[in-house]
Design a protein around this motif. Structure first.
Motif, PDB file in Angstrom:
ATOM      1  N   ALA A 232      13.935  -0.509  54.133  1.00  0.00           N
ATOM      2  CA  ALA A 232      15.229  -0.972  53.633  1.00  0.00           C
ATOM      3  C   ALA A 232      15.276  -2.483  53.782  1.00  0.00           C
ATOM      4  O   ALA A 232      14.749  -3.030  54.753  1.00  0.00           O
ATOM      5  CB  ALA A 232      16.348  -0.339  54.450  1.00  0.00           C
ATOM      6  N   ALA A 233      15.877  -3.149  52.813  1.00  0.00           N
ATOM      7  CA  ALA A 233      15.998  -4.605  52.909  1.00  0.00           C
ATOM      8  C   ALA A 233      17.322  -5.021  52.308  1.00  0.00           C
ATOM      9  O   ALA A 233      17.791  -4.402  51.357  1.00  0.00           O
ATOM     10  CB  ALA A 233      14.849  -5.277  52.161  1.00  0.00           C
ATOM     11  N   ARG A 234      17.898  -6.063  52.869  1.00  0.00           N
ATOM     12  CA  ARG A 234      19.212  -6.481  52.390  1.00  0.00           C
ATOM     13  C   ARG A 234      19.297  -7.998  52.273  1.00  0.00           C
ATOM     14  O   ARG A 234      18.933  -8.742  53.176  1.00  0.00           O
ATOM     15  CB  ARG A 234      20.254  -5.982  53.389  1.00  0.00           C
ATOM     16  CG  ARG A 234      21.503  -6.741  53.317  1.00  0.00           C
ATOM     17  CD  ARG A 234      22.517  -6.602  54.354  1.00  0.00           C
ATOM     18  NE  ARG A 234      23.505  -7.590  53.926  1.00  0.00           N
ATOM     19  CZ  ARG A 234      24.791  -7.435  53.970  1.00  0.00           C
ATOM     20  NH1 ARG A 234      25.301  -6.367  54.464  1.00  0.00           N
ATOM     21  NH2 ARG A 234      25.584  -8.381  53.525  1.00  0.00           N
ATOM     22  N   LYS A 235      19.794  -8.456  51.124  1.00  0.00           N
ATOM     23  CA  LYS A 235      20.161  -9.873  50.972  1.00  0.00           C
ATOM     24  C   LYS A 235      21.235  -9.929  49.889  1.00  0.00           C
ATOM     25  O   LYS A 235      20.949  -9.665  48.721  1.00  0.00           O
ATOM     26  CB  LYS A 235      18.946 -10.698  50.550  1.00  0.00           C
ATOM     27  CG  LYS A 235      19.214 -12.180  50.507  1.00  0.00           C
ATOM     28  CD  LYS A 235      18.018 -12.926  49.931  1.00  0.00           C
ATOM     29  CE  LYS A 235      18.464 -14.210  49.308  1.00  0.00           C
ATOM     30  NZ  LYS A 235      17.598 -14.668  48.255  1.00  0.00           N
ATOM     31  N   GLY A 236      22.440 -10.169  50.280  1.00  0.00           N
ATOM     32  CA  GLY A 236      23.515 -10.303  49.298  1.00  0.00           C
ATOM     33  C   GLY A 236      24.150  -9.005  48.848  1.00  0.00           C
ATOM     34  O   GLY A 236      25.160  -9.025  48.165  1.00  0.00           O
ATOM     35  N   SER A 237      23.573  -7.868  49.194  1.00  0.00           N
ATOM     36  CA  SER A 237      24.189  -6.578  48.867  1.00  0.00           C
ATOM     37  C   SER A 237      24.169  -5.725  50.123  1.00  0.00           C
ATOM     38  O   SER A 237      23.161  -5.704  50.839  1.00  0.00           O
ATOM     39  CB  SER A 237      23.398  -5.842  47.779  1.00  0.00           C
ATOM     40  OG  SER A 237      23.616  -6.436  46.542  1.00  0.00           O
ATOM     41  N   PRO A 238      25.254  -5.017  50.398  1.00  0.00           N
ATOM     42  CA  PRO A 238      25.330  -4.309  51.675  1.00  0.00           C
ATOM     43  C   PRO A 238      24.388  -3.113  51.782  1.00  0.00           C
ATOM     44  O   PRO A 238      24.075  -2.474  50.783  1.00  0.00           O
ATOM     45  CB  PRO A 238      26.788  -3.828  51.713  1.00  0.00           C
ATOM     46  CG  PRO A 238      27.243  -3.830  50.306  1.00  0.00           C
ATOM     47  CD  PRO A 238      26.456  -4.864  49.580  1.00  0.00           C
ATOM     48  N   LEU A 239      23.971  -2.827  52.988  1.00  0.00           N
ATOM     49  CA  LEU A 239      23.134  -1.658  53.258  1.00  0.00           C
ATOM     50  C   LEU A 239      23.318  -1.271  54.728  1.00  0.00           C
ATOM     51  O   LEU A 239      23.273  -2.130  55.597  1.00  0.00           O
ATOM     52  CB  LEU A 239      21.668  -1.992  52.979  1.00  0.00           C
ATOM     53  CG  LEU A 239      20.725  -0.824  52.712  1.00  0.00           C
ATOM     54  CD1 LEU A 239      21.160  -0.005  51.507  1.00  0.00           C
ATOM     55  CD2 LEU A 239      19.296  -1.314  52.489  1.00  0.00           C
TER      56      LEU A 239
END
Ligand code: AGP
Length: 674
Positions: A232-239
């Motif tokens: 999983a990876a997140r930048k600018g969008s929630p997770l």
């Protein structure tokens, strides 16, 4: 907006992913899809246009020959690791081939929220490298890029093992097989399996791939080469990561996972997580392994269920009295507002401010507009309000000592977040404390603001915002009082009046809700109409704007709001017997002026629907249908109370029109892209 759900477990993951997708439906979507690694560790994918039930149906009836990858038996669509997605089209039309997950060479499967801004450039490079594209999306470049990086990682491993393992294994040329073609060199895979235990194949591949992307993403990735790992990876969008016992999940928001866990890790900007059944390992933006706290959500699976209501919007309208009680709880005493409700340093901050800048979108913007009247009329503090999508792309002049307030139900609205980020750059040279009023704990806005005030509306599922708006207004009235007190601009008597008014608010809303039957009758007038006008003066003007937004959003009737005094400057030309004119008439200083405006409409044959205070005394007569929506509302409680019948009106018009009330066409609940 798009929704992600994924997981790795000891049990079949498919029902969990499907339930998660259903719980993300409220975000708005046009297609959906699911990819799993089956019992033979092969990627199987099913996608469908339209509602999740179409996807579910496809899964039920799936036949081995329909599956994308090769199948060696006729087992059902089952697996212990998988990713799933609801897509809200940005790049490419709503179509099955554009739906996620996107896969590369039957080896890598990817789901993505956000936008890869440099996807054209990456696509050109990948076409030259021999990759083929089967969609118009920006996401497919992610799948190819992870694949390429995976092959590179594998090559490095095989190179260092070739002497001892097999002379036939040579560094791989990046394969360019189309979807559905056989997987890569099996001998190579065998070598990899041996090396896999002490390597992080997929983690390394995704981490390397992320370096190529510009834009925003939340990603879920699985690969046949590392079949027990979900990245999983997140930048600018929630997770978020859902923590279970011997199983872990990912999702765009907690509501998707409530049936399986109440323990969550909220990924931070730039985080990448390696998720297996037993362990979650997180790396921050610098690649350092980090610990992120596990938080327990107090939401239950039941909180996002429909219960006796036909639609979430209806449920949420009727939840408003309780939402107000919950938002006030712990924030007021018998006679006072607790300034510390905005954070322990709030009072010190509020003492220093000279003006307020509010930034928001849509319904949240309307709550800000109401607050502007309050701040300037009641405490004399200058207050500017602007939609985030404009603010972020101009060069606004922001004074020193401005309290910068963002308002958002979701806390993830891309424009609002970008405006806040822009202001944070200025904080080095100016005193611009930031506050967010938000309904979602741990959302991006709450994490990026100095102060946070959480509205306790509970999960809002209907795309049309109702209880979130009401609780935003409650929050803003508390902010007004907290700022007024801290700046010594509000007397104790004024404060008490506001607090006592707020205490009565749940009762006032309940009373307004009792008018539903009359509103159902009035809704009939709109069945054949193409346009409607909403009029108000003072704080009722933003309420008229909100009423018009609600009507167009869910009934698709064109609706516009005007300050009633502005009619004669143009919109009066529209008035005839075919256009319903909805007016809000509280018993206040502007009532007589408003009555004159209504006469102007009546004289032109306009059909008026008036929501009034019992004391306003506008009588029903031909051309006037009057509903005594409330009684004795005060300055603060009036806009909140009068908004309720307008919500019901839109809802019942939409029912008559037969539209999709909770998921209106083209709209998304949480707008995480520009
Ligand atoms: C409201 O009914 C809308 N769906 C929309 O205008 C919404 O208020 C807007 O997108 C802002 O969302 P936010 O409050 O989550 O930031």
């Amino acid at each position: 907006m798009c929704g992600i759900v994924g997981g790795v477990a000891e049990r079949n993951i498919v029902p969990i992913l499907l339930e998660g997708l259903k719980r993300l439906e409220y975000r708005g979507y046009d297609s959906s899809g699911i990819a799993i690694l089956d019992t033979e560790e092969q990627i199987q994918r099913i996608r469908s246009l339209g509602k999740i039930k179409n996807l579910e149906q496809k899964i039920k009836t799936i036949d081995a020959s329909n599956l994308v990858a090769r199948r060696r038996d006729d087992q059902n669509f089952q697996g212990k690791i998988g990713i799933a997605h609801t897509r809200w089209a940005t790049h490419g039309v709503p179509a099955e081939n554009n739906a996620h997950p996107h896969i590369c060479n039957n080896r890598v499967a990817v789901v993505h929220n956000g936008i890869i801004e440099n996807y054209q450039q990456l696509k050109t490079q990948q076409l030259e490298q021999g990759y083929r594209f089967t969609s118009e999306t920006d996401t497919e470049v992610v799948a190819h890029c992870v694949h390429r990086e995976l092959v590179n990682v594998i090559n490095n491993i095989t190179l260092s093992n070739t002497t001892s393992v097999s002379p036939n294994v040579t560094p791989t040329v990046i394969p360019s097989e189309a979807e559905g073609s056989p997987t890569d060199n099996t001998q190579q895979q065998k070598i990899l399996r041996q090396a896999q235990d002490d390597s992080d194949l997929l983690l390394q591949a995704v981490t390397n791939a992320l370096k190529h992307f510009e834009g925003a993403y939340a990603l879920g990735v699985v690969a046949t080469d590392d079949p027990d790992t979900l990245i999983a990876a997140r930048k600018g969008s929630p997770l978020v990561i859902g923590v279970g016992i011997g199983e872990h999940f990912i999702a765009s928001d907690v509501s998707a996972l409530l049936p399986v866990t109440q323990s969550f890790i909220f990924l931070e900007e730039g985080d990448v997580a390696k998720i297996t059944r037993e362990v979650v390992t997180i790396y921050d933006v610098n690649g350092e392994q980090v610990e992120r706290p596990v938080k327990i959500s107090n939401l239950t699976a039941h909180a996002v269920e429909l219960g006796e209501h036909r639609h979430y919007m209806h449920k949420e309208i009727f939840e408003q009295p309780q939402a107000v009680i919950d938002t006030l709880e712990g924030r007021i005493t018998q006679d006072h507002v607790l300034v510390s409700a905005f954070g322990y340093e709030a009072e010190a901050i509020f003492k220093t401010i000279q003006q307020i800048q509010i930034i928001a979108c849509g319904t949240s913007y309307h709550s800000g507009l109401v607050a502007k009247y309050w701040f300037e009329d009641i405490v004399g503090v200058p207050c500017q309000v602007e939609v985030a999508s404009e603010y972020r792309y101009r060069n606004p002049v922001i004074q020193d000592n401005t309290l910068f307030v963002t308002i958002s139900q979701s806390g993830e609205t891309a424009d609002t977040l970008a405006a806040l980020q822009q202001i944070k750059l200025l904080k080095k040279v100016k005193n611009i404390p930031t506050l967010t009023i938000c309904n979602v704990p741990e959302s991006s806005l709450t994490r990026e603001s100095d102060l946070t005030f959480l509205t306790h509306a509970g999960p809002e599922i209907g795309v049309a915002s109702t209880k979130a708006f009401t609780t935003q207004l409650v929050a803003l009235s508390l902010l007004l009082t907290a700022v007024g007190k801290s700046m010594s601009l509000m007397s104790e008597e004024q404060e008490q009046k506001i607090v006592h008014g707020l205490q009565k608010l749940p009762g006032l809303i309940r009373k307004a809700l009792q008018h539903e039957e009359k509103i159902i009758e009035i809704a009939q007038c709109f069945a054949e109409r193409e346009s409607a006008l909403f009029l108000g003066r003072g704080t009722m003007y933003p309420i008229a704007m909100e009423g018009a937004l609600k009507l167009k959003e869910i009934s698709y009737i064109h609706a516009e709001a005007y300050p009633a005094g502005e009619l004669k400057h143009g919109p009066l030309a529209l008035i005839d017997e075919h256009i319903p004119v909805v007016t809000i008439a509280p018993h206040d200083d502007l009532l007589e002026k408003l009555k004159s405006n209504l006469q102007e409409v009546k004289a032109r044959g306009g059909q008026m629907i008036v929501f009034e205070d019992e004391q306003s005394n506008i009588s029903s007569e031909p051309g006037f249908r009057v509903i005594k929506a409330t009684t004795n509302v005060g300055r603060i409680t009036a806009p909140i109370t009068f908004n309720v019948p307008l919500q019901l009106l839109s809802y019942h018009v939409a029912l008559i029109k037969g539209t999709d009330v909770d998921q209106p066409r083209n709209l998304a609940k949480s707008v995480t892209v520009e």
